[in-house]
Design an enzyme around this catalytic site. Structure first.
Site, short mmCIF file in Angstrom:
data_model
loop_
_atom_site.label_atom_id
_atom_site.label_comp_id
_atom_site.label_asym_id
_atom_site.label_seq_id
_atom_site.Cartn_x
_atom_site.Cartn_y
_atom_site.Cartn_z
CG HIS A 241 -1.99 -1.08 1.13
ND1 HIS A 241 -2.95 -1.26 2.10
CD2 HIS A 241 -2.24 -2.03 0.19
CE1 HIS A 241 -3.74 -2.26 1.77
NE2 HIS A 241 -3.33 -2.74 0.61
CD GLU B 43 -1.16 3.72 4.19
OE1 GLU B 43 -2.23 3.84 4.79
OE2 GLU B 43 -1.04 3.08 3.12
CB ALA C 173 -21.18 9.60 -28.73
CB THR D 128 -27.15 7.92 -30.60
OG1 THR D 128 -28.28 7.11 -30.99
CG2 THR D 128 -27.43 8.55 -29.24
CB SER E 258 -23.67 5.62 -35.08
OG SER E 258 -23.10 4.34 -34.87
NE ARG F 31 -14.85 0.98 -24.64
CZ ARG F 31 -14.98 0.39 -25.82
NH1 ARG F 31 -13.96 -0.33 -26.31
NH2 ARG F 31 -16.10 0.49 -26.51
NE ARG G 124 -10.20 -0.41 -30.21
CZ ARG G 124 -11.47 -0.48 -29.81
NH1 ARG G 124 -11.97 -1.61 -29.31
NH2 ARG G 124 -12.27 0.58 -29.90
CD GLU H 296 -18.20 2.14 -24.05
OE1 GLU H 296 -18.26 2.27 -25.29
OE2 GLU H 296 -17.15 1.92 -23.44
CB THR I 245 -33.93 0.56 -24.68
OG1 THR I 245 -34.66 0.95 -25.85
CG2 THR I 245 -34.85 -0.20 -23.74
#
Length: 374
Positions: A54, A56, A158, A165, A172, A188, A211, A305, A309
């Site tokens: 950790h 510390e 987006a 969209t 898109s 991500r 990626r 993402e 709906t």
């Protein structure tokens, strides 16, 4: 109560803690600074990876004998229990610290004041609450998991200037520019899980991984080996996942969530890094509240993402904490696909409370960070 030195040292500890935000999950991001009696920094460190020392411990190793009689500034209460590493409170006591300043107590039930109590019982002067709000901002997911038994949920969206969209025919790619897409890769990389619905999988066949080549400048400091791929969660109520989906061909964890068990033949064909979960909710839809509770076992932050709906369902259920909206200077027309599917509100007072917490330019696009709820 707080001196200028106190504020400056805790600010540095917070800055150090941020260095671990891509590698520590599901542990929190923590930073530590140790100063001697003259106010000189003699040790500092941050938590770098779950299972490793950790913050510390790193700071104490750097300070060595100079830690005796010194003051430590820690962004989160030192742990008091034996996990994969020994208690940090015990290490601070053994090194003879005179004073420990803690930004905030740890809501983890295994700690929850015990670390501070251990230090005080050993005669160490402990003060807490310095830059507490800034320290909380380091770990919204960890705190959500500990305090609410569910991860922090971010919706990534987006849209064009007219709130669409995609075109009416579904096209898109690409609404936003390369700078915004690189930013999403970094987002991500900070997330424990990426979540989408089967409709998105069937329509776009996404990989839903991080990626490394698309991380931009972050890729220069975060190696591909250090990168932790998030769990990819697919809501597949009616078991429609195709075995040839691109995301199933990438060897990193996938969780398929359905309302009924998959056929044995399908299960037998899945690669070993894919697991399944049955969580039936109303209207033959996955119970997303139960799913978040399940994910809270190991996930701090979930990035959604998905389409209108599913994103709308998270907002309507009160289960979305923030939105990151990447807005492009484009117009997609009245027949384009809407950003969110929400109830037909009858009064402004009934609409979700939303406030802007950050706004910045990414190339030709604008990214809005929007807090949802009070």
């Amino acid at each position: 109560m707080w001196s200028n030195t106190d504020i400056a040292m805790m600010s540095r500890a917070i800055m150090l803690a941020r260095r671990g935000r891509y590698t520590t999950r599901p542990n929190p991001n923590v930073g530590c600074v140790i100063i001697d009696a003259g106010g000189k920094i003699v040790g500092e460190g941050w938590h770098r990876r779950a299972g490793e020392p950790h913050a510390e411990v790193h700071a104490l190793k750097m300070a060595a004998d100079k830690a005796r009689g010194a003051t430590a500034y820690v962004t989160l209460e030192p742990c008091s229990h034996y996990g994969r590493t020994p208690p940090c409170a015990e290490a601070l006591i053994k090194h003879g610290l005179k004073r420990v300043v803690v930004a905030m107590t740890d809501p983890n039930p295994q700690v929850a004041g015990r670390g501070i109590g251990m230090l005080q019982e050993a005669g160490v002067q402990v003060q807490s609450g310095l830059l507490a709000e800034q320290a909380r901002e380091l770990n919204p997911g960890f705190l959500s998991r500990m305090e609410r038994n569910r991860p922090w949920v971010t919706l990534k969206l987006a849209a064009s200037l007219d709130g669409k969209t995609a075109l009416a025919n579904g096209e898109s790619k690409w609404i936003t520019g390369p700078e915004a897409r690189r930013d999403v890769q970094r987002l991500r990389a900070r997330s424990c899980a990426l979540l989408t619905g089967i409709e998105t999988v069937l329509a776009d066949d996404p990989s839903l991984n991080v990626r490394h080549a698309e991380l931009g400048s972050l890729g220069e400091t975060l190696s591909e080996q250090e990168l932790i791929q998030p769990l990819r969660v697919i809501l597949d109520s009616n078991c429609r996942m195709p075995l040839d989906a691109r995301l199933l061909q990438i060897a990193s964890p996938v969780l398929l969530v359905s309302c009924r068990p998959y056929e044995d033949e399908f299960l037998a064909a899945l690669p070993p890094y894919v697991t399944t979960l049955v969580l039936a909710g109303e209207d033959n839809r996955v119970d997303i509240a139960a799913l978040l509770q399940h994910l809270s076992q190991s996930c701090n932050a979930v990035l959604v993402e998905a389409g209108a709906t599913l994103c709308g369902a998270f907002i309507s259920a009160g289960l979305a904490d923030e939105m990151l909206l990447y807005q492009a200077p484009k117009l997609l027309g009245a027949a384009g696909r809407n950003l969110l599917a929400l109830p037909n509100y009858q009064q402004i007072a009934d609409t979700p409370a939303i406030r802007v917490t950050d706004q910045r330019k990414l190339g030709n696009d604008t990214r809005l960070t929007l807090k949802i709820g009070d």
